[in-house]
Design an enzyme around this catalytic site. Sequence first.
Site, PDB file in Angstrom:
ATOM      1  N   ASP A  63       0.834  -1.198   0.000  1.00  0.00           N
ATOM      2  CA  ASP A  63       0.000   0.000   0.000  1.00  0.00           C
ATOM      3  C   ASP A  63       0.877   1.260   0.000  1.00  0.00           C
ATOM      4  O   ASP A  63       2.040   1.216   0.407  1.00  0.00           O
ATOM      5  CB  ASP A  63      -0.902   0.032   1.246  1.00  0.00           C
ATOM      6  CG  ASP A  63      -1.901  -1.111   1.243  1.00  0.00           C
ATOM      7  OD1 ASP A  63      -2.228  -1.613   0.156  1.00  0.00           O
ATOM      8  OD2 ASP A  63      -2.338  -1.501   2.345  1.00  0.00           O
TER       9      ASP A  63
HETATM   10  N1  URA Z   1      -1.216  -6.036   3.766  1.00  0.00           N
HETATM   11  C1  URA Z   1      -1.745  -4.801   3.778  1.00  0.00           C
HETATM   12  O1  URA Z   1      -2.800  -4.568   4.352  1.00  0.00           O
HETATM   13  N2  URA Z   1      -1.074  -3.824   3.143  1.00  0.00           N
HETATM   14  C2  URA Z   1       0.108  -4.012   2.509  1.00  0.00           C
HETATM   15  O2  URA Z   1       0.665  -3.075   1.970  1.00  0.00           O
HETATM   16  C3  URA Z   1       0.643  -5.305   2.520  1.00  0.00           C
HETATM   17  C4  URA Z   1      -0.041  -6.310   3.153  1.00  0.00           C
END
Ligand code: URA
Length: 237
Positions: free
Chosen positions: A102
Amino acid sequence: MEWLQKVIAKSGIASRRKAEQLIKEGRVKVNGEVCTKLGTAVSNKDVIMVDGKVIKQETKVYIVINKPRNCLTTTSDDRGRPIILDYIKNVKERIYPVGRLDFDTTGVVILTNDGDFANLLMHPSNEIKKTYRVSISGEVSEDKLDRLRAGLRISKEEFSPAYVEFVKYNPENGKSTVNITIHEGRNHQVKRMFEAIGYKVVKLHRVSIGHISDKGLKFGQYRKLTNEEIEAFYYEE
Ligand code: URA
């Protein structure tokens, strides 16, 4: 392995369409034999000649970066937001990130131009482990964490049992730190798993993918993987 026309196009001597035409016209040889079949699979061990000249195949590149916060794990963004490739200097090959983190998640991302290697890392059947350090608001109990260890169902989605380790609770800021290892890579998976047991993730960092960790890399720093590190993925348990 890659398609012959793709390899010719990537070498920069022709567009994909032109490469297909060259093959059909019998101007391409693979290991000394004329090859007129589109969709022939070749590897970088094959010698490919176009009009009698050996083409230079694109070198395979494998990089690990410690992704900083506030950048996209994509190769471009039409809204002009920072992207992970902004941090990679002096690499002319067309690399791309394998999987995503993310925008606000930090940590280990592998980039490559090797499609087979990317598939190996991504394919669910290979169950490559990813470990995250998670900061959540509130004091978490082992009972709650046991739900993640048992495997979760969120709406109609099943999440496999995770390896979960409670690290600490800090009463000063009211946050708990937990390490979690999963082998799936669904969208926002870790955030959704903690949400399902009643906690909001306030900070998320991917410590490792398989045997590749963030060790020695500050945010935004990267290094090339060694041959041993690349090969070890083929034997990862
Ligand atoms: N899980 C998440 O919620 N976000 C990420 O960036 C990676 C794994």
